[in-house]
Design a protein around this motif. Structure first.
Motif, PDB file in Angstrom:
ATOM      1  N   LEU A  78      54.197  15.610  75.904  1.00 43.31           N
ATOM      2  CA  LEU A  78      54.739  14.360  75.358  1.00 43.31           C
ATOM      3  C   LEU A  78      54.638  14.334  73.834  1.00 43.31           C
ATOM      4  O   LEU A  78      55.509  13.766  73.162  1.00 43.31           O
ATOM      5  CB  LEU A  78      53.997  13.167  75.958  1.00 43.31           C
ATOM      6  N   ASP A  79      53.594  14.944  73.308  1.00 44.94           N
ATOM      7  CA  ASP A  79      53.482  15.033  71.852  1.00 44.94           C
ATOM      8  C   ASP A  79      54.632  15.855  71.267  1.00 44.94           C
ATOM      9  O   ASP A  79      55.206  15.490  70.227  1.00 44.94           O
ATOM     10  CB  ASP A  79      52.132  15.658  71.488  1.00 44.94           C
ATOM     11  N   LEU A  80      54.985  16.922  71.926  1.00 46.81           N
ATOM     12  CA  LEU A  80      56.110  17.737  71.473  1.00 46.81           C
ATOM     13  C   LEU A  80      57.416  16.953  71.544  1.00 46.81           C
ATOM     14  O   LEU A  80      58.244  17.016  70.617  1.00 46.81           O
ATOM     15  CB  LEU A  80      56.188  19.008  72.319  1.00 46.81           C
ATOM     16  N   GLU A  81      57.619  16.197  72.624  1.00 43.09           N
ATOM     17  CA  GLU A  81      58.842  15.400  72.747  1.00 43.09           C
ATOM     18  C   GLU A  81      58.911  14.330  71.657  1.00 43.09           C
ATOM     19  O   GLU A  81      59.986  14.069  71.099  1.00 43.09           O
ATOM     20  CB  GLU A  81      58.896  14.755  74.128  1.00 43.09           C
ATOM     21  N   MET A  82      57.777  13.714  71.333  1.00 39.19           N
ATOM     22  CA  MET A  82      57.769  12.674  70.304  1.00 39.19           C
ATOM     23  C   MET A  82      58.096  13.261  68.935  1.00 39.19           C
ATOM     24  O   MET A  82      58.875  12.681  68.158  1.00 39.19           O
ATOM     25  CB  MET A  82      56.409  11.984  70.274  1.00 39.19           C
ATOM     26  N   MET A  83      57.529  14.404  68.606  1.00 34.39           N
ATOM     27  CA  MET A  83      57.820  15.027  67.319  1.00 34.39           C
ATOM     28  C   MET A  83      59.277  15.479  67.234  1.00 34.39           C
ATOM     29  O   MET A  83      59.915  15.367  66.169  1.00 34.39           O
ATOM     30  CB  MET A  83      56.877  16.211  67.093  1.00 34.39           C
ATOM     31  N   ASP A  84      59.832  15.957  68.342  1.00 30.59           N
ATOM     32  CA  ASP A  84      61.256  16.312  68.360  1.00 30.59           C
ATOM     33  C   ASP A  84      62.125  15.076  68.145  1.00 30.59           C
ATOM     34  O   ASP A  84      63.147  15.136  67.436  1.00 30.59           O
ATOM     35  CB  ASP A  84      61.611  16.985  69.678  1.00 30.59           C
ATOM     36  N   LEU A  85      61.735  13.954  68.745  1.00 27.32           N
ATOM     37  CA  LEU A  85      62.490  12.714  68.571  1.00 27.32           C
ATOM     38  C   LEU A  85      62.465  12.245  67.121  1.00 27.32           C
ATOM     39  O   LEU A  85      63.501  11.849  66.557  1.00 27.32           O
ATOM     40  CB  LEU A  85      61.908  11.633  69.489  1.00 27.32           C
ATOM     41  N   LEU A  86      61.297  12.286  66.493  1.00 30.15           N
ATOM     42  CA  LEU A  86      61.203  11.858  65.094  1.00 30.15           C
ATOM     43  C   LEU A  86      61.990  12.792  64.178  1.00 30.15           C
ATOM     44  O   LEU A  86      62.601  12.335  63.206  1.00 30.15           O
ATOM     45  CB  LEU A  86      59.727  11.819  64.671  1.00 30.15           C
ATOM     46  N   LYS A  87      61.986  14.089  64.496  1.00 29.53           N
ATOM     47  CA  LYS A  87      62.776  15.033  63.702  1.00 29.53           C
ATOM     48  C   LYS A  87      64.270  14.731  63.833  1.00 29.53           C
ATOM     49  O   LYS A  87      65.029  14.800  62.845  1.00 29.53           O
ATOM     50  CB  LYS A  87      62.472  16.454  64.181  1.00 29.53           C
ATOM     51  N   GLU A  88      64.694  14.358  65.019  1.00 28.99           N
ATOM     52  CA  GLU A  88      66.095  14.017  65.231  1.00 28.99           C
ATOM     53  C   GLU A  88      66.469  12.726  64.506  1.00 28.99           C
ATOM     54  O   GLU A  88      67.567  12.615  63.945  1.00 28.99           O
ATOM     55  CB  GLU A  88      66.353  13.889  66.731  1.00 28.99           C
ATOM     56  N   LEU A  89      65.566  11.730  64.501  1.00 36.42           N
ATOM     57  CA  LEU A  89      65.845  10.485  63.784  1.00 36.42           C
ATOM     58  C   LEU A  89      65.924  10.717  62.279  1.00 36.42           C
ATOM     59  O   LEU A  89      66.713  10.069  61.583  1.00 36.42           O
ATOM     60  CB  LEU A  89      64.750   9.451  64.096  1.00 36.42           C
ATOM     61  N   ALA A  90      65.115  11.633  61.765  1.00 34.94           N
ATOM     62  CA  ALA A  90      65.183  11.949  60.333  1.00 34.94           C
ATOM     63  C   ALA A  90      66.519  12.588  59.976  1.00 34.94           C
ATOM     64  O   ALA A  90      67.032  12.395  58.863  1.00 34.94           O
ATOM     65  CB  ALA A  90      64.027  12.871  59.942  1.00 34.94           C
TER      66      ALA A  90
END
Length: 717
Positions: free
Chosen positions: A385-397
């Protein structure tokens, strides 16, 4: 000529009116008028403007004998309806000088083909809003359909807010209308402009907002030492637009404090924060609608579904006139951005920890922020889940937002564009890319890096190493050229690399200076308190000081000070109060001297202790046999006795059968208790008699000697 633009001037106040598609409108002090002029001499309905064959005419509606009059071109109306081709003045009847209301037509300018919408000389009226018909369109849910407009009257430029929900700010001041000058900054939600040389310069990057931290320092008061504690120490770095930056460090290194300094929740005590080269603290009101903040603890209603919670949040944050279809579209888009499609109808309480954090992010995405701050969004999540959250934030950036996150999970830091390591005392020890971390710290794991950042000497060494790098030198020169106060609050770059030994020596010397400074402050503080007390009671203070100096040290032991208490000896006090010392002070009277322990038999104390134990034992048995389970001494008193009214009843004597029946058991118990008590008392009596015999034996020789001495004195006499 389809529409007309009027400029209504009342002294220093002014207003603009665009007729748009209206063919007729009225001017007066009445609220129902199209153009309301607030003046004590203006009639409820003063003028009426009428359009005929693309020509505007004006009609005087002033009642006969009213206190105001209307002039056109400096003259009274010749007819009730005249052509509107000159300025109109409303003034008090018969007064040539005084308060007046001037109504003039703004010359219309038609934009040439290929002209820019940001060139204000190309058009009389420039409208900015969300509606597609506006001259400058801003696609943001916080922007009204027609947010503000800029009017050019041929010589000056004026800005007027069109009753927007988010408001219009000029130089961080919310305005209704104002006159524009060069370098004036116009701010609305998600957009900012700078007025310069009759043009609007778009100052907000579509990729996000650039954040410059220039010597950020945060000091808080320390109640114990009556001084200040530094939480963040002169931190300087730049966050590029659309960058994904992580702030990491050990516990208590000032990560959350630095994040709150960047978003303005807890402003810095020294240094500056700049958004797109604009002072953030000075323009914080104009930026409040473009910032999103996700706290560490989720704030949401668990009993609502995901879609319902987001819809209520959108209704609270966005403008009230937004249609329901647009709100639902915004909610659906936010759910898709955080990858929660298919879970819209689930309650928030049924979601996992990572999904709840996604809902918190979706709530911030509803207002389309340009900067998002997140405080430990991955805390308590599993590695996947930590990996998914960091991927999501990278996509929002990547969608035009600047992301700043605090995290303790180090496995997925490679997703970040920049990483800031904070050490002990809020020192910035590293700011750069993920690939340079281990080589910079010369450590093989993050745990060893964190252990090094908990040491003061190593933190000072790595901070000096960061300031000696090429990145900091370029940043320092750029900030000093761009910001006036950068040189005063930033730490200067290091000319050469220092060794660890040199850093340790400098750190120890700084600690010694700090301790000396603190000691000097304490001495000054104590002297000030003493002088203040002496100023209140000078005579009493001098007398007390003289008495203290005159008294010897032995006498001053009676005072309850720390130094006197150290000289107190219990042995001395016990020796002074012993029977032998008391007998030595007497005049030698043999009758008054107390016996010593030498004359008492050795078995006497043991016999006395045994006898007293027996007495207590029989007393406890007596209470237990009476039905009392607790010590009678510690028993709590019962409720007060309430006296009954009326004549008291006569007490009947107990029946003989009950006495006979109960007398056998109770009598036996009493006999046993009395027998034990008598035995104990006899032992005590015997022990006391033995003690008295010993005393008599010890005092008999003294009495004989005293009697013989008295007889010899009589014979000599």
């Amino acid at each position: 000529m389809s529409n007309i633009i009027l400029k209504i001037s009342d002294g220093e106040l002014f207003n603009f009116f665009d007729s748009e598609e209206k063919k007729e409108f009225t001017v007066g002090s009445k609220r129902t008028c199209d153009v309301v002029v607030k003046g004590f001499f203006v009639a409820p309905e003063q003028l009426r403007f009428i359009q005929k064959n693309n020509v505007w005419y004006v009609e005087d509606l002033t009642p006969e004998g009213y206190k105001s009059e209307v002039l056109t071109g400096g003259k009274h109306f010749k007819r009730p309806v005249v052509r509107f081709d000159s300025d109109i003045v409303i003034r008090k009847t018969g007064e040539k000088r005084g308060d007046t209301v001037k109504i003039s037509s703004v010359k219309k300018i038609t934009r040439k083909r290929g002209g820019s919408n940001f060139d204000l000389t190309q058009k009389t009226l420039t409208v900015v809003g969300r509606d597609p018909s506006c001259d400058i369109v801003v696609d943001n849910p916080m922007v009204s359909e027609k947010h503000f407009r800029i009017v050019y009257d041929g010589s000056d430029y004026y800005i007027e807010d069109l009753r927007s929900i988010g408001g219009t700010f000029v130089n961080n001041r919310k305005i209704r209308r104002a006159r524009l000058g060069d370098y004036d900054r116009i701010s609305i939600p998600s957009a900012a402009y700078t007025f310069y040389e009759r043009k609007l310069l778009y100052s907000t990057s579509p990729a996000g907002i650039q954040i410059d931290a220039v010597g950020v320092t945060k000091d808080v008061a320390d109640r114990k030492s009556h001084g200040k504690v530094r939480l963040v120490n002169a931190v300087s770095f730049r966050i590029e637009p659309g960058a994904f930056v992580a702030i990491v460090g050990g516990s208590g290194t000032g990560k959350s404090t630095l994040l709150d300094c960047l978003n303005g929740l807890r402003p810095a005590t020294d240094g500056g924060i700049y958004y797109d080269t604009n002072a953030y603290y000075d323009n914080i009101r104009s930026y409040k609608n473009v910032i999103g903040y996700v706290p560490q603890k989720d704030i949401m209603h668990d009993d609502l579904t995901v879609e319902t919670a987001l819809r209520y949040t959108a209704m609270l944050r966005m403008r009230s006139k937004m249609p329901g279809e647009e709100i639902r579209a915004r909610v659906k888009e936010a759910i898709a951005d955080v990858k929660l499609s298919g879970r819209e109808n689930l309650k928030i309480s049924a979601l996992s920890g990572g999904q709840r954090k996604r809902v918190s992010i979706a709530m911030e995405l509803l207002s389309d922020p340009k900067v998002i701050f997140l405080d430990e969004p991955t805390s308590g999540l599993s590695p996947d889940l930590d990996l998914e959250m960091m991927d999501l934030l990278k996509e929002l950036a990547g969608k035009g937002r600047t992301i700043v996150v605090i995290t303790h999970a180090m496995e997925n830091l490679d997703k970040c564009d920049r990483i800031a390591f904070l050490g002990k005392g809020g020192r910035l020890c590293f700011y750069g890319e993920h690939k340079d971390v281990f080589r910079y710290f010369n450590r093989k794991s993050y745990s060893r890096i964190f252990a090094a950042l908990n040491d003061d000497t190593l933190c000072a060494y790595f901070e000096s190493k960061y300031r000696s790098g090429e990145y900091y030198k370029e940043l320092y020169s750029a900030f000093c050229e761009q910001y006036a106060d950068a040189k005063a609050c930033m730490l200067p770059p290091e000319t050469g690399k220092k060794t660890l030994r040199q850093t340790a020596e400098e750190t120890s010397a700084a600690e010694v200076r700090a301790r000396r400074t603190l000691a000097d402050k304490a001495a000054v503080w104590k002297a000030a308190i003493k002088a203040k007390r002496a100023a209140r009671h000078p005579a009493e203070d001098e007398r007390h000081t003289a008495e203290e100096e005159a008294r010897p040290a032995a006498v001053r032991t009676q005072d309850c000070t720390a130094e006197d208490a150290a000289g107190f000896r219990p042995e001395r006090e016990a020796a002074e109060l012993s029977p032998e010392a008391e007998s030595a002070r007497t005049d030698g009277d043999a009758e008054s001297t107390l016996p010593t322990d030498a004359g008492i038999p050795e078995a006497a104390p043991a016999q006395m202790t045994e006898s007293h134990d027996k007495v207590h034992e029989y007393a406890e048995e007596t209470h237990v046999s009476d039905g009392i389970a607790e010590d009678p001494v510690d028993a709590q008193p019962g409720p007060p006795v309430v006296k009954k009214r009326g004549r008291p009843r006569k007490k009947q004597p107990p029946a003989a059968t009950e006495t006979a029946a109960d007398g056998t058991e109770e009598g036996a118990a009493d006999d046993s208790v009395n027998a034990g008590a008598e035995e104990a008392q006899n032992d005590v009596h015997a022990l006391s008699e033995g003690t008295n015999d010993a005393v008599k034996k010890q005092s008999a020789p003294r009495k004989k000697k005293a009697a013989s001495t008295a007889a010899e004195e009589e014979d000599e006499a």
